[in-house]
Design a protein around this motif. Structure first.
Motif, PDB file in Angstrom:
ATOM      1  N   PRO A 295       0.808  -1.221   0.000  1.00  0.00           N
ATOM      2  CA  PRO A 295       0.000   0.000   0.000  1.00  0.00           C
ATOM      3  C   PRO A 295       0.842   1.271   0.000  1.00  0.00           C
ATOM      4  CG  PRO A 295      -0.065  -1.066   2.142  1.00  0.00           C
ATOM      5  CD  PRO A 295       0.616  -2.011   1.224  1.00  0.00           C
ATOM      6  N   ILE A 296       0.307   2.294  -0.668  1.00  0.00           N
ATOM      7  CA  ILE A 296       0.927   3.622  -0.670  1.00  0.00           C
ATOM      8  C   ILE A 296       0.221   4.529   0.330  1.00  0.00           C
ATOM      9  CG2 ILE A 296       1.252   5.727  -2.047  1.00  0.00           C
ATOM     10  CD1 ILE A 296       1.709   3.976  -4.477  1.00  0.00           C
ATOM     11  N   PHE A 297      -1.105   4.506   0.304  1.00  0.00           N
ATOM     12  CA  PHE A 297      -1.903   5.366   1.183  1.00  0.00           C
ATOM     13  C   PHE A 297      -2.246   4.592   2.451  1.00  0.00           C
ATOM     14  CE2 PHE A 297      -2.547   6.600  -3.187  1.00  0.00           C
ATOM     15  CZ  PHE A 297      -2.456   7.979  -3.163  1.00  0.00           C
ATOM     16  N   ARG A 298      -1.908   5.135   3.599  1.00  0.00           N
ATOM     17  CA  ARG A 298      -2.095   4.436   4.854  1.00  0.00           C
ATOM     18  C   ARG A 298      -3.012   5.237   5.785  1.00  0.00           C
ATOM     19  NH1 ARG A 298       2.081   0.635   4.970  1.00  0.00           N
ATOM     20  NH2 ARG A 298       3.765   1.054   3.494  1.00  0.00           N
ATOM     21  N   SER A 299      -3.828   4.494   6.520  1.00  0.00           N
ATOM     22  CA  SER A 299      -4.675   5.082   7.568  1.00  0.00           C
ATOM     23  C   SER A 299      -5.604   6.169   7.040  1.00  0.00           C
ATOM     24  CB  SER A 299      -3.811   5.656   8.704  1.00  0.00           C
ATOM     25  OG  SER A 299      -2.950   4.656   9.222  1.00  0.00           O
ATOM     26  N   ILE A 300      -6.097   5.988   5.810  1.00  0.00           N
ATOM     27  CA  ILE A 300      -7.060   6.922   5.233  1.00  0.00           C
ATOM     28  C   ILE A 300      -8.370   6.170   5.005  1.00  0.00           C
ATOM     29  CG2 ILE A 300      -7.641   8.360   3.239  1.00  0.00           C
ATOM     30  CD1 ILE A 300      -5.457   9.588   4.861  1.00  0.00           C
TER      31      ILE A 300
END
Length: 305
Positions: A295-300
């Motif tokens: 993953p690139i985008f985390r905690s979104i």
């Protein structure tokens, strides 16, 4: 909401109150704003029936009249080569489909040898279901950008959606990771974008370019980077990438516009797409889950943007 049923190649509608007293011409030209050429095709090829008879385009409809519109036909508008890819479907009905575009895939072929695009995969998807229509992209995403992208399944839906796109009635929300911390946590970048004469694919802010408007808002800061929500009011090539680089915050991985090469692609995802259905008038809201692995985008949480 316009209620209808599919009967083979035809869409059947019992004339609702809002159509009563209007002509077929009114509906095509004023309600749907269909281009003259396509309207002419529907008229000349007798693709409209009212109560089982050839439609009079100038006669007012009565409440409850049975209108049949021939939409679902086998077409040969292009020679799109079907390409298998297990692409995620976010929304689908007889008229439109929204895919979750993967990274490293062009939206459409750029030449005759480009056959592994999302458009090719979409054509395969329809053919695998026994649908022989020629699918139409409504907008595009850059090759390395992921997320929600809208297609039309027939010419009428495509024409209506094209008009909606021109009138900025299709809302697209993106998530980006940019370098640095923003001075303003929320703002609008209203700068024209044109081609960079020194580079074949790059764009730049230019006084002679086309109007471009990007609204942005900080979501969170993480180390020396920022997660930013962006809403497009216009749809210029590379718009978010150019605008955020212009204010000193290029996207991570976007080496074309000054981003650090710490990711395999620019950190940009079309997380949400909203529009009014071109035929039924119902509201469509699609959320596109992040699909990068790793993953690139985390905690979104995309469902809260």
């Amino acid at each position: 909401m316009l209620k209808h049923t599919r009967k083979g190649n035809w869409m059947e509608i019992n004339t609702p109150k809002r159509w009563a007293g209007k002509t077929i011409e009114d509906i095509f030209r004023k309600d749907w704003e269909v281009p003259k050429k396509l309207t002419h095709i529907f008229r000349m090829e007798n693709k409209i029936l009212v109560n089982g008879n050839k439609a009079s385009w100038s006669s007012p409809l009565n409440l409850g009249d049975k209108v049949l519109i021939k939409l679902f036909e086998e077409e040969s508008l292009n020679n799109t080569h079907a390409f298998f890819y297990d692409v995620q479907v976010l929304f689908e009905d007889d008229h439109v489909i929204v895919f979750n575009k993967p990274p490293f895939m062009n939206t459409h072929p750029n030449d005759d040898t480009d056959k592994d695009t999302l458009l090719n995969a979409a054509q395969f998807y329809l053919q695998s279901k026994g649908e022989k229509a020629t699918i139409r992209q409504v907008h595009r995403l850059d090759r390395d950008t992921t997320g929600a992208i809208l297609f039309a399944k027939h010419a009428l839906a495509g024409a209506i959606l094209d008009r909606m796109l021109e009138k900025h009635e299709i809302k697209r929300t993106y998530i980006a990771i940019v370098q640095g911390h923003l001075r303003k946590k929320k703002g609008t970048i209203h700068e024209p974008i044109g081609r960079d004469r020194h580079h074949p694919t790059r764009r730049r802010v230019s006084p002679t370019g086309q109007e471009a408007i990007t609204h942005y808002q900080l979501i969170k800061e993480e180390n020396s980077n920022s997660y930013v929500k962006c809403l497009l009011e216009t749809g210029r090539t590379h718009q978010i990438r150019v605008h955020l680089s212009h204010i000193g915050h290029p996207l991570l991985g976007d080496i074309l516009y000054g981003g650090k090469p710490i990711l395999k692609r620019q950190a940009l995802h079309a997380a949400k797409l909203e529009c009014i259905h071109p035929i039924t008038g119902e509201e469509i809201i699609c959320y596109a889950p992040f699909i990068d692995n790793p993953p690139i985008f985390r905690s979104i949480d995309i469902y809260t943007i």
